[in-house]
Design a protein around this motif. Structure first.
Motif, PDB file in Angstrom:
ATOM      1  N   PRO A  76      81.765 -16.603  24.163  1.00 17.01           N
ATOM      2  CA  PRO A  76      82.573 -15.452  24.548  1.00 17.01           C
ATOM      3  C   PRO A  76      82.157 -14.172  23.811  1.00 17.01           C
ATOM      4  O   PRO A  76      81.763 -14.221  22.651  1.00 17.01           O
ATOM      5  CB  PRO A  76      84.003 -15.854  24.166  1.00 17.01           C
ATOM      6  CG  PRO A  76      83.945 -17.183  23.528  1.00 17.01           C
ATOM      7  CD  PRO A  76      82.557 -17.692  23.572  1.00 17.01           C
ATOM      8  N   ASN A  77      82.274 -13.059  24.489  1.00 18.56           N
ATOM      9  CA  ASN A  77      82.143 -11.714  23.908  1.00 18.56           C
ATOM     10  C   ASN A  77      80.848 -11.503  23.130  1.00 18.56           C
ATOM     11  O   ASN A  77      80.831 -10.828  22.116  1.00 18.56           O
ATOM     12  CB  ASN A  77      83.342 -11.412  22.985  1.00 18.56           C
ATOM     13  CG  ASN A  77      84.643 -11.332  23.779  1.00 18.56           C
ATOM     14  OD1 ASN A  77      84.619 -11.352  25.009  1.00 18.56           O
ATOM     15  ND2 ASN A  77      85.739 -11.223  23.089  1.00 18.56           N
ATOM     16  N   ASN A 153      94.050 -18.142  25.161  1.00 17.53           N
ATOM     17  CA  ASN A 153      92.801 -17.973  24.422  1.00 17.53           C
ATOM     18  C   ASN A 153      92.492 -19.127  23.485  1.00 17.53           C
ATOM     19  O   ASN A 153      91.675 -18.990  22.579  1.00 17.53           O
ATOM     20  CB  ASN A 153      92.904 -16.699  23.573  1.00 17.53           C
ATOM     21  CG  ASN A 153      91.852 -15.706  24.001  1.00 17.53           C
ATOM     22  OD1 ASN A 153      90.932 -16.077  24.733  1.00 17.53           O
ATOM     23  ND2 ASN A 153      91.966 -14.477  23.554  1.00 17.53           N
TER      24      ASN A 153
HETATM   25  C1  LIG Z   1      87.006 -11.246  23.923  1.00 18.47           C
HETATM   26  O1  LIG Z   1      87.320  -9.879  24.048  1.00 18.47           O
HETATM   27  C2  LIG Z   1      88.543  -9.627  24.737  1.00 18.47           C
HETATM   28  C3  LIG Z   1      88.671  -8.088  24.923  1.00 18.47           C
HETATM   29  O2  LIG Z   1      88.500  -7.433  23.695  1.00 18.47           O
HETATM   30  C4  LIG Z   1      89.694 -10.209  23.936  1.00 18.47           C
HETATM   31  O3  LIG Z   1      90.915 -10.019  24.637  1.00 18.47           O
HETATM   32  C5  LIG Z   1      89.462 -11.699  23.779  1.00 18.47           C
HETATM   33  O4  LIG Z   1      90.451 -12.235  22.930  1.00 18.47           O
HETATM   34  C6  LIG Z   1      88.086 -11.985  23.167  1.00 18.47           C
HETATM   35  N1  LIG Z   1      87.851 -13.391  23.203  1.00 18.47           N
HETATM   36  C7  LIG Z   1      87.480 -14.085  22.135  1.00 18.47           C
HETATM   37  C8  LIG Z   1      87.332 -15.560  22.336  1.00 18.47           C
HETATM   38  O5  LIG Z   1      87.259 -13.560  21.068  1.00 18.47           O
END
Ligand SMILES: *[C@@H]1O[C@H](CO)[C@@H](O)[C@H](O)[C@H]1NC(C)=O
Ligand SMILES: *[C@@H]1O[C@H](CO)[C@@H](O)[C@H](O)[C@H]1NC(C)=O
Ligand SMILES: *[C@@H]1O[C@H](CO)[C@@H](O)[C@H](O)[C@H]1NC(C)=O
Length: 548
Positions: A76-77, A153
């Motif tokens: 992710p990200n 999440n």
């Molecule tokens: C990834 O980024 C999004 C937007 O900033 C955030 O809401 C999300 O929690 C992040 N995911 C992780 C797994 O860090």
């Protein structure tokens, strides 16, 4: 003739299923006998799932190993994992675990820190998956996944203040009545331990050593919690009834005829449904498939034909021995799934060879239904085949919609998309014959606000049924196991007593009163899928937490 049958099926099922059914008809209609159908649910999960578990939110955790090189889905990200001890990628920006959400059929990448290769696991009573061991830097690790609502999440958390007392891969976990887990064996490990340990060390179990052979057919022992409180442990061809509290072998069973049954020979096993009809006083274990002794050690060899037999034993009857039955086809690396109906689905695997990279051929594409209560000789039915081989490192899990999710298959060291068995990233679902749309009028639909029950108490489920139902519908509860290497750790099914069934004309619902299992030995605490069955057809499940 089979082509004609396919047309009838299509006409009955309508538009939604047209595409997938037509695929299965074109490629496989000629072999279809007992029905069932296949759906492709994810075209590319990004990873090949070596370990799979369904959470009580209905999401599914798919887990491979970390040192397999890049997968096809990013972390992710834009995050990456730096692990100087990783075998292949010390800087890795791809995911090796993902979360599948049933319904939208979406995939979300998850983060795993250390190597989960050939690990073990099980759900704790609060619905958290504990996942233990693996290879290399993951050998002694303990990881947790606390599931969350869809769109949440949640992710893996690796324990920093806790580790296994003994490094383990190829071990088996079983939830116990007190809510702890026992972890049995592993590669060259002949002891057990508990998690949480509560100060208890490891305990030697010589049986695990005695069942070793020159190709080590005692990995991933089959472990079942028996209603007398003991554990049935099966390794290679032998089995014991084990009192884990006093560390005593209570009974040694006869050696099963035929081939070795555990990894790498890779048969499978289930505890057949426990039933309130006999007060949960009997327990029968079924072991099916395996590979010829030497198929693994002598590889590259002749891809010896796999075992075609099942053995069934009555665990709590004195002097009982194995009753042998013959499957319609040989199978190694099969999975055995307890269906809500109380039948057993034998699925995945190959007809020749054994576990290992490139060690098998001739995929067993047809699932086989085993009906434990049918007369001997009429228990097996061959079902509609898939077109996708699921050999080494594949999984099968019961879903709350009563289908079976099939994932994984990788007979290569890395992700390799050529050869006889390319690394498999597609995820399918198999709909057993009880989901045939032609029977929809008899299928119960569950409307259920109930989320928790206590042992030995009466509870109520409400269902609608289109046609007049049978006078007392059934209620069966099924655990969600941790599935890997042809064995579903912690899988069990309980058939409950139905006390009454009343039709409520105001709500148009049938109210079914049933009695929860008597105690934590019959059903260890945790979340179970509760199904109502009418004429053998299951509703979708309600996830209900069972506790004291
Ligand atoms: C990834 O980024 C999004 C937007 O900033 C955030 O809401 C999300 O929690 C992040 N995911 C992780 C797994 O860090
Ligand atoms: C079980 O076998 C033993 C030894 O053969 C015998 O003495 C005993 O009577 C048997 N028990 C039953 C219940 O058949
Ligand atoms: C039938 O359902 C209605 C509406 O929920 C409820 O008020 C009523 O008590 C139910 N009848 C019985 C006999 O349970």
């Amino acid at each position: 003739m089979s082509f004609f049958r396919c047309h009838i099926k299509f006409a009955m099922t309508g538009f939604m299923w047209f595409f997938w059914l037509s695929v299965s008809c074109i490629t496989s209609g000629a072999q279809a006998q007992g029905g069932g159908s296949w759906q492709l649910v994810v075209k590319n999960a990004g990873i090949a799932s070596m370990h799979t578990a369904v959470t009580h939110f209905g999401t599914v955790i798919l887990l491979d190993r970390t040192d397999i090189g890049p997968s096809q889905i990013n972390l992710p990200n834009g995050t990456c994992r730096d692990d100087p001890s990783d075998l292949t990628s010390t800087h890795d920006c791809t995911a090796h675990s993902v979360l599948f959400t049933l319904g939208p059929n979406t995939i979300r990448p998850l983060s795993i820190a250390t190597d989960t290769w050939c690990s073990s696991g099980q759900f704790f009573p609060d619905g958290t998956l504990v996942q233990t061991g693996g290879d290399f830097d993951g050998n002694s690790k303990v990881r947790y996944f606390t599931p969350c609502v869809r769109g949440g999440n949640c992710d893996w958390v690796e324990a920093t203040d806790q580790q296994l007392q003994q490094g383990r891969w190829y071990a088996t976990n079983q939830i116990l009545p007190d809510g702890r887990q026992i972890i049995v064996g592993g590669r060259f490990v002949y002891n057990v331990e508990f998690i949480p340990a509560n100060g208890q060390g490891t305990t030697e179990l010589p049986f695990l050593h005695q069942t070793d052979d020159f190709q080590h057919d005692n990995y991933y022992p089959f472990v079942h919690l028996i209603p007398d409180g003991n554990l049935f442990i099966f390794a290679n061809r032998d089995s014991i009834l084990y009192n884990y509290i006093t560390n005593a072998v209570v009974r040694q069973f006869d050696t099963i005829p035929g081939e070795p049954r555990n990894y790498p020979s890779a048969g499978s096993s289930v505890l057949l449904p426990l039933t309130s009809a006999d007060g949960f006083s009997s327990a029968q274990v079924l072991v099916c498939g395996g590979a010829q002794l030497g198929a693994f050690a002598n590889f590259p060899g002749a891809f010896a034909v796999a075992s075609q037999t099942c053995g069934r034993i009555d665990v709590l009857t004195p002097n009982s021995t194995w009753a042998m039955e013959t499957m319609p086809m040989p199978r190694t690396m099969g999975d055995m799934v307890l269906l809500p109906s109380g039948d057993v689905l034998i699925i995945n695997g190959a007809q020749n060879g054994c576990s290992g990279w490139g060690n098998a051929k001739n995929a067993a594409l047809n699932p086989v239904l085993y009906q434990p209560d049918a007369v001997v000789g009429q228990r097996f039915t061959t079902l509609t085949p898939t077109t996708i081989a699921r050999v080494y490192h594949s999984t099968a899990n019961l879903l709350p919609d009563a289908r079976v999710l099939v994932a994984g298959s990788n007979t290569h060291q890395f992700y390799t998309f050529d050869g006889d068995f390319p690394t498999e990233l597609r995820v399918e679902a198999f709909s057993p014959p009880y989901l045939n749309p032609a029977s929809a009028g008899d299928k119960p639909r569950l409307f259920n606000p109930l989320t928790a029950v206590r042992y030995n108490t009466q509870f109520r489920l409400q269902v609608s049924v289109q046609n007049p139902p049978q006078s007392n519908m059934q209620v069966n509860m099924v655990s969600a196991p941790f599935v890997t290497h042809s064995f579903s750790q912690g899988q069990r099914l309980m058939e409950l007593t139905v006390v009454s069934q009343q039709f409520n004309a105001t709500t148009n619902l049938y109210m079914i009163s049933a009695i929860a299992p008597p105690n934590a030995v019959v059903a260890p605490p945790g979340y179970y899928m509760f199904f109502v069955l009418n004429k053998g057809l299951p509703s979708g499940a309600a996830w209900i937490k069972v506790s004291n």
